[in-house]
Design an enzyme around this catalytic site. Structure first.
Site, PDB file in Angstrom:
ATOM      1  N   LYS A 283      -2.508   3.149   6.581  1.00  0.00           N
ATOM      2  CA  LYS A 283      -3.371   3.139   5.754  1.00  0.00           C
ATOM      3  C   LYS A 283      -3.778   5.124   6.078  1.00  0.00           C
ATOM      4  CE  LYS A 283      -8.047   2.047   4.582  1.00  0.00           C
ATOM      5  NZ  LYS A 283      -9.617   1.117   4.958  1.00  0.00           N
TER       6      LYS A 283
ATOM      7  N   SER B 189     -11.258  -2.497   1.370  1.00  0.00           N
ATOM      8  CA  SER B 189     -10.265  -0.505   0.758  1.00  0.00           C
ATOM      9  C   SER B 189      -9.438  -0.453   1.425  1.00  0.00           C
ATOM     10  CB  SER B 189     -11.310   0.076   1.846  1.00  0.00           C
ATOM     11  OG  SER B 189     -11.264  -0.215   3.534  1.00  0.00           O
TER      12      SER B 189
ATOM     13  N   SER C  85     -12.417  -4.977   5.167  1.00  0.00           N
ATOM     14  CA  SER C  85     -11.603  -3.991   3.925  1.00  0.00           C
ATOM     15  C   SER C  85     -10.232  -4.280   4.781  1.00  0.00           C
ATOM     16  CB  SER C  85     -11.820  -2.161   4.372  1.00  0.00           C
ATOM     17  OG  SER C  85     -12.540  -1.674   3.655  1.00  0.00           O
TER      18      SER C  85
END
Lengths: 100, 481
Positions: free
Chosen positions: B77, B152, B176
């Site tokens: 990420k 997210s 997330s």
């Protein structure tokens, strides 16, 4: 129940947070923030007398490490991340007084 | 879609049956095929990945063991620091920034022989539930590209679901990791707060943030947790000791395990087809020998309100560091104050601005007690209600997300509608507990449904035991609805 957040409140917090808003943005954000804060009316209505606040999941304890020298980040490498640096320091525009 | 799992890749690379280079090229090939359509990555680091894979192959050829993730491609990420490799948080404000160090979790993956293939897209600074709040455009769900992947960590979830990498890392502040895992049909884990180092994770809500894996299988997710988890002297909130030995307990079954279905997460706001899958999961656990009952955890209904005061408060403080001085972008102006305002105004997207202003407001004089103070007390209630439930139950189950993947653009107009995606995941972060999402069939629309398994702090072993049984049951069901 808190009073509804106003455009004056939002202007103030935007200034504190160093954000500039257009008049349209100010209206939109004020309405959206009001809706989010109104959702919190449910917890404002709770009887929380005697309930301790929880700031973090784990108890706060002092964390010690051995006092041994290590290798810190390289100064030039860190300064290379900055938009502007000079003589081994971060460079910023004037902080005090009038702009030149 | 069926792709090789990390464990079998690592086994074949360690045994010399396949090279890390072959494995990497196969994954880069899939990226070349579908990445334009999916947009899982902000950056694919092909050259670095090839060099890393070559090093793994050289180690195997020399008779050395590269580690438990030998030659396994991994996607990271883009809010995890990677030395010398751009780390953007999908924000314009970090444009051009190359961190001078690796996050601890990134270091540990590399030390285990994994091959980083790139940085994945996210909602800006991890604020969102759809990966639509990215300065670089949305990520699309590999199961249906008209739908969101969740967020997210949508890029990390989509990368695994699309076969770009068998494992990836995300971060979970209010769901997330788990929510995008559910929407993309992969496994996603939010470990107990403090079990995985936050050093090098760009901070959003420091009392809530936790790093965790995405994977095709429960066993892969368990292995990644053990590799990246465990104490780190560089994170003052890191729990001493290793990550619980979850990989040793995956075959333990659930005989005698006490499982509670969270009543408050099965009613209002939950799509009936999703709730039906959770009931099917409960039945599968019962059939495997667990005792399953409904349990009420009343405080979870207040999670959303508490979270949207606590998380923005912490974010407003954490994001004050983006001021155009030390890293990232700067918009020049005559004075430092004006430069900071110009930089932040141009650099942050609307959702980030909204949360910074909300956080600044709830922390300001006159409002602190009413909002932030109240929310902190609700965190205590949350902990107490969960503690009471965990006196009777080893783990709890619920939906991960109230619905399957929704259409791109469906929920962007109204922030509150988007926030409601997180009602089942937020309570775990507020309590600092563990939870994971396991794919369990599909909804009426044929899209993946995730079942959430919740556990108390350090309850990872029973959590993974239940997850392994659910995975086997879903497999046995053969994708039945």
């Amino acid at each position: 129940m808190a009073e509804r957040i106003t455009t004056e409140d939002v202007t103030k917090v935007a200034n504190l947070a160093r954000l500039a808003l257009t008049p349209d943005e100010l209206e939109t954000f004020t309405g959206q923030l009001a809706e989010i804060l109104e959702h919190a009316d449910d917890i404002a209505a709770l009887d929380l007398a005697g309930v301790e606040p929880m700031a973090r999941p784990l108890p706060l304890v002092n964390v010690f490490r051995a006092d041994e020298p290590g290798t810190p980040l390289d100064r030039d490498e860190v300064l290379a991340c900055a938009p502007v640096s000079e003589d081994g320091q971060f460079r910023v525009p004037p902080v005090l007084g009038e702009a030149p | 879609m069926s792709f090789a799992d990390a464990l079998s890749i690592a086994a074949s690379v360690r045994a010399g049956d396949r090279t890390a280079t072959e494995v990497l090229e196969e994954h880069l090939g899939r990226i070349a095929e579908r990445e334009t359509e999916i947009h899982a990555f902000n950056l694919v680091t092909e050259q670095d990945a090839r060099a890393t894979a070559a090093a793994v192959d050289a180690a195997v050829a020399a008779g050395n063991d590269p580690g438990p993730l030998a030659g396994v491609p991994v996607a990271i990420k883009d809010n995890l620091c990677t030395r010398g490799v751009p780390t953007t948080c999908s924000s314009k404000i970090l444009e051009g920034w190359r961190p001078p160090y690796d996050a601890t979790v990134v270091q540990r993956l590399a030390a285990a022989g994994a091959v980083a293939v790139g940085k994945t897209n996210l909602d800006e600074f991890a604020m969102g539930s759809s990966t639509e709040n990215s300065a670089f455009g949305p990520t699309r769900n590999p199961h249906d590209t008209s739908r969101v992947p969740g967020g997210s960590s949508g890029g990390s979830a989509a990368a695994v679901a699309a076969g770009f990498a068998p494992i990836s890392l995300g971060s979970d502040t209010g769901g997330s990791i788990r929510q995008p895992a559910a929407l993309c049909g992969v496994v996603g884990v939010k470990p107990t707060y403090g079990l995985v180092s936050r050093l090098g994770l760009v901070a959003f809500g420091s009392s809530l943030d936790q790093v965790g894996p995405f994977a095709h299988t429960v066993a892969d997710a368990a292995l990644v947790c053990e590799v990246v988890g465990g104490h780190d002297a560089g994170d003052s909130t890191s729990i001493p000791g290793d990550f619980p030995a979850v990989t040793e307990h995956l075959s333990d079954g659930v005989s005698g395990l006490r499982v509670g279905i969270v009543t408050e997460m099965m009613g209002e706001g939950i799509a009936p087809d999703v709730a039906a899958r959770v009931r099917a999961a409960a039945a599968a656990l019962a059939a495997a020998g667990a005792t399953v009952e409904e349990v009420s955890v009343p405080a979870v209904t207040f999670g959303l309100s508490a979270y949207y005061l606590v998380a923005p408060a912490e974010a407003s403080s954490n994001l004050s560091r983006y001021d155009g001085v030390r890293f990232g972008n700067r918009i020049e102006a005559a004075t430092t104050g004006e430069m900071m305002t110009a930089t932040r105004t141009a650099g942050f997207g609307d959702e980030v601005k909204r949360r910074i202003m909300l956080g600044t407001f709830v922390l300001s004089a006159g409002y602190f007690d009413a909002f932030y103070g109240t929310a902190q007390k609700v965190r205590t209630l949350m902990r107490q209600d969960f503690d009471a439930a965990y006196e009777q139950f080893d783990v709890l189950i619920s939906p991960t997300s109230p619905t399957t993947a929704f259409a791109i653009g469906d929920k962007t107009a109204d922030p509150m509608t988007m926030y409601l995606n997180d009602i089942c995941t937020i309570p775990t972060n507020l309590a600092g507990h563990a939870a994971m999402s396991v794919p369990f069939g599909t909804g009426d629309d044929g899209l993946p449904v995730g079942v959430q398994v919740l556990a108390p702090a350090l309850g990872e072993i029973p959590m993974f035991r239940a997850a392994a049984v659910l995975e086997a049951a879903a497999l046995a069901e053969g994708g039945a609805k």
